[in-house]
Design an enzyme around this catalytic site. Structure first.
Site, mmCIF file in Angstrom:
data_model
loop_
_atom_site.group_PDB
_atom_site.id
_atom_site.type_symbol
_atom_site.label_atom_id
_atom_site.label_comp_id
_atom_site.label_asym_id
_atom_site.label_seq_id
_atom_site.Cartn_x
_atom_site.Cartn_y
_atom_site.Cartn_z
ATOM 1 N N HIS A 19 77.412 106.941 -48.620
ATOM 2 C CA HIS A 19 76.029 107.410 -48.747
ATOM 3 C C HIS A 19 76.058 108.896 -49.083
ATOM 4 C CE1 HIS A 19 73.969 104.131 -46.087
ATOM 5 N NE2 HIS A 19 74.904 103.617 -46.879
ATOM 6 N N GLU A 79 74.523 111.404 -47.848
ATOM 7 C CA GLU A 79 74.616 112.259 -46.662
ATOM 8 C C GLU A 79 76.043 112.317 -46.129
ATOM 9 O OE1 GLU A 79 72.459 109.669 -47.255
ATOM 10 O OE2 GLU A 79 70.867 109.730 -45.753
ATOM 11 N N CYS A 121 69.673 106.590 -42.727
ATOM 12 C CA CYS A 121 69.941 105.344 -42.014
ATOM 13 C C CYS A 121 70.618 105.663 -40.677
ATOM 14 C CB CYS A 121 70.835 104.440 -42.856
ATOM 15 S SG CYS A 121 72.543 105.020 -43.004
ATOM 16 N N CYS A 176 74.078 107.469 -41.118
ATOM 17 C CA CYS A 176 73.948 108.871 -41.533
ATOM 18 C C CYS A 176 73.329 109.719 -40.426
ATOM 19 C CB CYS A 176 73.142 108.960 -42.821
ATOM 20 S SG CYS A 176 74.006 108.201 -44.224
#
Length: 149
Positions: free
Chosen positions: A53, A55, A83, A86
């Site tokens: 991801h 992040e 999410c 993260c």
């Protein structure tokens, strides 16, 4: 709202657009920390890695460059509500502040689906600002998912 919030979110939106063009969910992240400005976009499909991801990628790079896992003076800008994974990484890295654009009612960890970022049960509190350039980020996400269906 910080004077630079929109500027950095616009940079994140450009990264999100690139992610979509590469076939990944359009999420971009910009991390500002100790004079560093680092950028990443979602690369789950490109890397074939569920943890890639935006992040996570930018937090990993910031930690490498800083030579420390604590990023306590960092602000992380991201185009979609983080999410659970993260959000956990942000708490673990002691990120000072997260600014995000669009809500994620199905997987967000700031009240979208879960409430981790501001939970009183965590050992770290970070400042959260949501809705910065939300319309633009939401449109990017909706356009991407309409095209996938």
């Amino acid at each position: 709202m910080n004077a630079n919030d929109e500027e950095y979110m616009r940079r994140a939106l450009v990264l999100a657009k690139r992610a979509a063009e590469a076939g990944d969910v359009p999420v971009g992240a910009v991390l500002v920390c100790g004079g560093m400005v680092l950028e990443a976009m979602n690369e789950k499909e490109a890397q074939r890695d569920a943890t890639a991801h935006a992040e996570m990628l930018v937090i990993r790079e910031a930690s490498k460059r800083a030579g420390a896992w604590r990023l306590s003076d960092a602000t992380l800008y991201v185009t979609k509500e983080p999410c659970v994974m993260c959000a956990g990484a942000m708490l673990a890295a002691r990120i000072r502040r997260v600014v995000y654009a669009a809500r994620d009612p199905k997987g967000g960890a700031d009240g979208g689906a879960f409430d981790i970022l501001q939970s009183p049960k965590t050992n770290h509190r970070l400042e959260v600002m949501s809705g910065v350039l939300e319309a633009e980020a939401s449109e990017q996400l909706q356009r991407f998912f309409r095209a996938k269906r």
